[in-house]
Write a protein that holds these residues in place. Sequence first.
Motif, mmCIF file in Angstrom:
data_model
loop_
_atom_site.group_PDB
_atom_site.id
_atom_site.type_symbol
_atom_site.label_atom_id
_atom_site.label_comp_id
_atom_site.label_asym_id
_atom_site.label_seq_id
_atom_site.Cartn_x
_atom_site.Cartn_y
_atom_site.Cartn_z
ATOM 1 N N TYR B 193 0.822 -1.213 0.000
ATOM 2 C CA TYR B 193 0.000 0.000 0.000
ATOM 3 C C TYR B 193 0.850 1.254 0.000
ATOM 4 C CZ TYR B 193 -3.737 -3.261 0.824
ATOM 5 O OH TYR B 193 -4.626 -4.305 0.697
ATOM 6 N N ASN B 194 2.155 1.058 -0.227
ATOM 7 C CA ASN B 194 3.048 2.195 -0.299
ATOM 8 C C ASN B 194 3.006 3.058 0.969
ATOM 9 O OD1 ASN B 194 5.037 3.338 -1.728
ATOM 10 N ND2 ASN B 194 3.723 4.582 -3.064
ATOM 11 N N VAL B 195 2.889 2.377 2.123
ATOM 12 C CA VAL B 195 2.909 3.102 3.393
ATOM 13 C C VAL B 195 4.015 2.530 4.285
ATOM 14 C CG1 VAL B 195 0.573 4.002 3.561
ATOM 15 C CG2 VAL B 195 1.001 1.599 4.117
ATOM 16 N N THR B 196 5.224 2.506 3.743
ATOM 17 C CA THR B 196 6.322 1.944 4.520
ATOM 18 C C THR B 196 6.588 2.767 5.783
ATOM 19 O OG1 THR B 196 7.768 3.106 3.011
ATOM 20 C CG2 THR B 196 7.515 0.748 2.665
ATOM 21 N N GLU B 197 5.965 3.949 5.850
ATOM 22 C CA GLU B 197 6.101 4.775 7.062
ATOM 23 C C GLU B 197 5.602 4.038 8.298
ATOM 24 O OE1 GLU B 197 4.604 5.768 4.295
ATOM 25 O OE2 GLU B 197 5.950 7.333 3.535
ATOM 26 N N ILE B 198 4.617 3.158 8.125
ATOM 27 C CA ILE B 198 4.123 2.456 9.320
ATOM 28 C C ILE B 198 5.232 1.627 9.956
ATOM 29 C CG2 ILE B 198 1.655 2.407 8.742
ATOM 30 C CD1 ILE B 198 2.033 -0.479 7.771
ATOM 31 N N ASN B 199 6.091 1.077 9.121
ATOM 32 C CA ASN B 199 7.183 0.288 9.677
ATOM 33 C C ASN B 199 8.229 1.173 10.352
ATOM 34 O OD1 ASN B 199 6.306 -2.369 9.031
ATOM 35 N ND2 ASN B 199 6.726 -1.903 6.878
ATOM 36 N N THR B 200 8.436 2.336 9.749
ATOM 37 C CA THR B 200 9.353 3.302 10.360
ATOM 38 C C THR B 200 8.828 3.701 11.728
ATOM 39 O OG1 THR B 200 9.555 4.176 8.145
ATOM 40 C CG2 THR B 200 10.615 5.414 9.911
ATOM 41 N N ALA B 201 7.544 4.050 11.762
ATOM 42 C CA ALA B 201 6.930 4.508 13.006
ATOM 43 C C ALA B 201 7.011 3.408 14.061
ATOM 44 C CB ALA B 201 5.476 4.897 12.757
ATOM 45 N N ARG B 202 6.736 2.200 13.621
ATOM 46 C CA ARG B 202 6.737 1.090 14.559
ATOM 47 C C ARG B 202 8.129 0.856 15.147
ATOM 48 N NH1 ARG B 202 6.072 -5.033 12.499
ATOM 49 N NH2 ARG B 202 6.287 -6.099 14.490
ATOM 50 N N ALA B 203 9.135 0.861 14.279
ATOM 51 C CA ALA B 203 10.507 0.632 14.753
ATOM 52 C C ALA B 203 10.929 1.743 15.709
ATOM 53 C CB ALA B 203 11.462 0.537 13.568
ATOM 54 N N GLY B 204 10.558 2.973 15.371
ATOM 55 C CA GLY B 204 10.899 4.103 16.231
ATOM 56 C C GLY B 204 10.241 3.985 17.585
ATOM 57 N N LEU B 205 8.970 3.629 17.555
ATOM 58 C CA LEU B 205 8.217 3.507 18.811
ATOM 59 C C LEU B 205 8.773 2.378 19.673
ATOM 60 C CD1 LEU B 205 5.852 4.891 20.151
ATOM 61 C CD2 LEU B 205 4.315 3.225 19.108
ATOM 62 N N GLU B 206 9.177 1.298 19.025
ATOM 63 C CA GLU B 206 9.766 0.190 19.783
ATOM 64 C C GLU B 206 11.037 0.633 20.503
ATOM 65 O OE1 GLU B 206 10.290 -3.160 17.166
ATOM 66 O OE2 GLU B 206 8.246 -3.872 17.544
ATOM 67 N N ALA B 207 11.847 1.396 19.782
ATOM 68 C CA ALA B 207 13.094 1.869 20.390
ATOM 69 C C ALA B 207 12.789 2.771 21.586
ATOM 70 C CB ALA B 207 13.928 2.608 19.359
ATOM 71 N N VAL B 208 11.846 3.694 21.411
ATOM 72 C CA VAL B 208 11.519 4.633 22.479
ATOM 73 C C VAL B 208 10.890 3.905 23.663
ATOM 74 C CG1 VAL B 208 10.089 6.613 23.106
ATOM 75 C CG2 VAL B 208 11.280 6.584 20.917
ATOM 76 N N ASP B 209 9.975 2.983 23.373
ATOM 77 C CA ASP B 209 9.305 2.235 24.444
ATOM 78 C C ASP B 209 10.322 1.473 25.281
ATOM 79 O OD1 ASP B 209 6.999 0.762 25.750
ATOM 80 O OD2 ASP B 209 7.996 -0.914 24.746
ATOM 81 N N THR B 210 11.212 0.756 24.598
ATOM 82 C CA THR B 210 12.202 -0.044 25.326
ATOM 83 C C THR B 210 13.134 0.848 26.141
ATOM 84 O OG1 THR B 210 12.147 -1.525 23.437
ATOM 85 C CG2 THR B 210 13.848 -1.910 25.060
ATOM 86 N N ARG B 211 13.577 1.927 25.525
ATOM 87 C CA ARG B 211 14.508 2.818 26.224
ATOM 88 C C ARG B 211 13.823 3.465 27.427
ATOM 89 N NH1 ARG B 211 17.924 4.404 28.761
ATOM 90 N NH2 ARG B 211 19.830 5.549 28.247
#
Lengths: 203, 287
Positions: B193-211
């Motif tokens: 669906y040409n929304v690779t941003e969702i994966n970016t957002a998810r990876a970013g959020l995972e990093a922030v959540d864990t940290r």
Amino acid sequence: MLTLTSSRRLLIAAGLALSGWSLAPAAQASADPTSFIEEVSSKAITEMAPAAQETDKQRAAKLKPLLEQYFDMPSIARYMLGAYWRKATPEEQSEFTAVLTDFLALAYGKRFATYTGHQMDIGRVRDEGDGRSVVFSTVKLPSGDPARVDWTVEQADGSYKIADVKVEGLSLADTHRQEFASVISKHGGSVSALIDVLKQKVR
Amino acid sequence: MMLHKNSKFRVTLIAATLGLSVLATGCATKPDPADEAAVQAYQEANDPLEPMNRYFFEVNQFLDEILLKPFAGWYHTALPDPAEDGVRNFLRNLKSPVILANDLFQGEWSRAGTTVARFFINSTIGVGGIVDVASMMDMNYHEEDFGQTLAVYGAGEGPYLHLPVIGPGNPRDYSGRIVDYALDPLTWVGYAYNVTEINTARAGLEAVDTRARNLEAIDELKKGSVDFYATVRSLYRQQRNDLIRNGESEQQASQIKMITDEMIPEDGDAPVDFKAAQSDEQVTVAE
């Protein structure tokens, strides 16, 4: 960026490596590994829980006698030095054991005080032979999953001592063993250099 | 972690290029073969690229200080604890397909069942995964990834590698991450669906959540350490090994080492295989 992926475990490891003890006092002379861990736990609560607001030095001063009384510091020191133990002179060995106790008391004082007082359920005990056993426990934290804490307890001369603590599979002894080996090899294999580094740290 | 998973590949490429350039001078000095203690320490560390790894570790520490840690601190202060738990639950639920695939690869049928049940319960009653209802029903979350699957199949970890942005790892676990990325339906949803941003957002959020969950823990670790790099290296390995064993230390032969005279090698001896000295498992039930 982030050092560990699921570092929830890291948090617990850091926080609980020596702590999380809470059970009703059962302070007779310990007849078995389970009651020994219970004894340590109730003692830790009395000593450490009020120390949550104190300074690192004050907490270290309270933790040190607990380490000396309940942990087998000589054998922990020996394991942490690994093959370098044999290279060290007898003076270095005893000097290292002494400064290690101070170092651990300082490094774990805060985590100890903060995490003391949560409910600990003791599970099974596994006999390892040669007077060693592992006491498995879980500690319920205020938030998140309960933490697995495994105690290696050894018996010598009729009394029990702790030889290692593993939180969520992370061993206190192994973690510092690697770290110390790294410091020693950075200084060309000199154990006394490590002793100096540790002394600097606890000063 | 911080970046979009797709850009992880780019980062890996950059890292590899950078790595090669550092490699020329980046190999750890091999210990004198006559120095048995040094040889044993070198083998235990299993870190032939240590100078390069240390360099990237410092880079990551710097990025953490200026970027991730401040942001995670702000996030932790701004969000009440239940909201933070909601974010974590949501992110965990998204991982279900990858976890399930690896449960199955490892023949862990009962854990696979748990993963399926958790996904359906939490996605529905748990409002899209925000509330972990399943764990209240004693179906607790577990992690599984292809790096672990490879280990279960008998693959060794290989030398330790600390990469920029990505952090600690080894060839086995990095290969596993690439496979997991391909296994993840969200990867393909992103592309389709040409929304690779969702994966970016998810990876970013995972990093922030864990940290954010480890602000104090990491500070304390750093403060109480005389060689933080070596501490992280050891913790990474121990954590992976615990995950590979599925945390079932009670069922496993003990990993706890005996500290006796025989365990310390005599001069010139090969490093001792501690596991060889483990006693047979004898289980007694407490109480």
